[in-house]
Design a protein around this motif. Structure first.
Motif, PDB file in Angstrom:
ATOM      1  N   VAL A 137      -1.657  -7.838   2.715  1.00 17.03           N
ATOM      2  CA  VAL A 137      -0.764  -6.702   2.484  1.00 17.03           C
ATOM      3  C   VAL A 137       0.604  -7.039   3.069  1.00 17.03           C
ATOM      4  N   TYR A 190      -7.239   1.250  -2.165  1.00 16.03           N
ATOM      5  CA  TYR A 190      -7.370   0.112  -1.267  1.00 16.03           C
ATOM      6  C   TYR A 190      -8.576   0.277  -0.343  1.00 16.03           C
ATOM      7  N   GLY A 240      -2.080  -7.689   7.846  1.00 16.91           N
ATOM      8  CA  GLY A 240      -2.277  -7.384   6.434  1.00 16.91           C
ATOM      9  C   GLY A 240      -3.606  -7.800   5.871  1.00 16.91           C
ATOM     10  N   ILE A 269       0.854  -1.190   0.000  1.00 20.73           N
ATOM     11  CA  ILE A 269       0.000   0.000   0.000  1.00 20.73           C
ATOM     12  C   ILE A 269       0.890   1.240   0.000  1.00 20.73           C
TER      13      ILE A 269
END
Length: 383
Positions: free
Chosen positions: A195, A152, A222, A127
Motif C-alpha cells: 500500500v 481491502y 504497507g 486505500i
C-alpha cells in the motif's frame, strides 16, 4: 421590516467593513454587465442543510443569487469539509434538496484537493477510507489502483477479529426483508502488493475495524502482517472535531477519528504517526475557492476569468463572504486567508451563542443564512 431590526449584527471592531463597490445593472442591458466584485462561499451542514433537510429559508436565500433566466447573478460556491461522493453527484443532490441548478464546479469538498496527488502515486495501490463511495471518488480524481478499506480488509482473514459479531443491515434491507448480499469473489492478490498511501476521504463508518486495519498497514510499511517498517503517507480530507447533524448536539467528526487513530498508533509503534490534513481552515482551501469563483459563469455575455489569481497574486474580488456555522473551521479559515475574505457566522449549526465567538470572532454574526444573504446583497447594492 427594516434591515436593522431583522437580526442582530455583531461586528469585530478590529475588522474592516467591505465597501460597496458594485453598482448593479440588469443583465438585459444593451451593454454586457460588469462581473460582480464580490463572491460567496457557503458551508453546507449547519448552514444550508441539517441531515438531509434544508434549513428553513435556505432555498429562498440561494434563489436570490440567480437571475430570472436561471443563470448565476452572483458567483457563489459550496465550501464544505464533508464528502464521500463525487462532486458531480453532490451537485445533483444539492440541486434536488435546495431546488436550484447547481454546477459541479460550485462544489468544493474536503477531499477535492486529493486530485492533485493522483500523479504522485500513479499506479501504486492506495486505500480509500470513509462512508459513501470513497474509492469511486479517488478513481474519478485519476488514481489508477484504488481499493476501499471495506474491500481491502475482506482479503485478510482475521484482520478484524470482531467481524463475526457484526451483522449490520441497512434500514431498506430490513424493510424489504432482504438478506445481506454475498461478497463477490476476490479477483486479485493484495498480500504482496504494498500500500503506497491511505486516504481518509470521509467519516469512517466502522471506527474499530478501520483503526485496526490502518494501524496494520501503516506500521508494516504497507504490507499488513509483516514486521514494522517505514510508514506510508496518510491523508485526511479534513480535521473537524465536531459537526452539526440531525441530533440536537454536535457529532464527532473526522478530527475525532484522527485523534483516536493517532493515540493508538503512537502507543504501538516506535515512531509517531505522520499525516497531512486538508480542508478548512487551511488557507490554501480558501485560495483555491477564490480561483474557482473567478471562473464561474455569471450573467449572460460575461466571460469567466481566464487567468489564475492565486498564481499572479492579484485579487479579482474586493470581498468574498464566507458563510459558516463553525468558528474553529469556517471563521478561523477565513481569518487566516485574509483579504478579500469576510466571515459571517450563523447560529443554525455548531455555533449557537448569543454573542460572537470569543476564540474565533467573525466579522458578522447572524441568525441564519437568509439574514446573511440579505446583508450581503444590501452591502453590495444588489437590492
Amino acid at each position: 421590516m427594516r434591515f436593522s431590526s431583522a437580526f442582530a449584527v455583531l461586528r469585530c471592531r478590529c475588522k474592516r467593513r467591505p465597501s460597496v463597490s458594485f453598482s448593479h445593472r440588469r443583465c438585459f442591458s444593451s451593454y454586457p454587465p460588469p462581473r460582480p466584485s464580490f463572491g460567496i462561499a457557503f458551508d453546507i451542514d449547519g448552514v444550508l442543510i441539517r441531515g438531509q433537510t434544508p434549513i428553513a429559508g435556505a432555498p429562498e436565500a440561494l434563489r436570490r443569487l440567480y437571475s430570472d433566466s436561471g443563470g448565476l447573478k452572483v458567483p457563489f460556491l459550496f465550501l464544505t469539509n464533508g464528502g464521500g461522493v463525487r462532486e458531480s453527484k453532490r451537485a445533483k443532490e444539492l440541486s434536488l434538496q435546495l431546488g436550484i441548478n447547481i454546477l459541479h464546479q460550485q462544489v468544493l469538498q474536503g477531499h477535492t484537493p486529493f486530485k492533485d496527488l493522483a500523479n504522485r502515486f500513479k499506479e501504486g495501490l492506495v486505500i480509500a477510507v470513509g462512508k459513501g463511495e470513497p474509492a469511486d471518488v479517488m478513481l474519478e480524481y485519476g488514481f489508477k489502483n484504488v481499493l476501499s478499506i471495506d474491500e481491502y480488509a475482506s482479503y485478510f482473514d482475521g484482520i478484524d477479529p470482531l467481524s463475526p459479531y457484526k451483522t449490520w443491515k441497512t434500514r431498506s434491507m430490513i424493510d424489504k426483508g432482504e438478506k445481506e448480499p454475498c461478497k463477490p469473489p476476490h479477483t486479485r492478490n493484495v498480500f504482496s502488493e504494498r500500500v503506497e498511501a491511505a486516504f481518509v476521504v470521509s467519516d469512517p463508518v466502522d471506527w474499530g475495524r478501520d483503526i485496526q486495519v490502518l494501524c496494520d498497514v501503516l506500521r508494516s510499511g504497507g504490507l499488513p502482517g509483516r514486521e514494522n517498517s517505514h510508514q506510508p503517507p496518510l491523508f485526511f480530507a479534513n480535521d473537524d472535531l465536531e459537526y452539526q447533524a440531525v441530533f440536537p448536539t454536535n457529532r464527532l467528526g473526522m478530527g475525532a477519528y484522527r485523534i483516536a487513530l493517532e493515540a493508538i498508533f503512537n502507543r504501538i509503534h516506535d515512531n509517531a504517526l505522520e499525516y497531512t490534513c486538508f480542508g478548512k481552515p487551511n488557507p490554501s482551501v480558501f485560495r483555491n475557492a477564490e480561483n474557482i469563483l473567478s471562473h464561474l459563469p455569471c450573467c449572460p455575455n460575461v466571460e469567466p476569468y481566464k487567468g489564475n489569481s492565486t498564481i499572479t497574486g492579484t485579487h479579482l474580488f474586493k470581498t468574498i463572504y464566507m458563510v459558516g456555522d463553525n468558528p474553529a473551521v469556517d471563521i478561523s479559515g477565513a481569518r487566516q486567508a485574509g483579504h478579500p475574505w469576510f466571515s459571517i457566522l450563523t447560529r443554525t449549526g455548531v455555533f449557537k451563542g448569543k454573542e460572537n465567538d470569543p476564540q474565533f470572532p467573525a466579522d458578522l454574526v447572524v441568525d441564519n443564512v437568509g439574514d446573511a444573504v440579505d446583508y450581503i446583497l444590501r452591502q453590495e447594492g444588489f437590492v
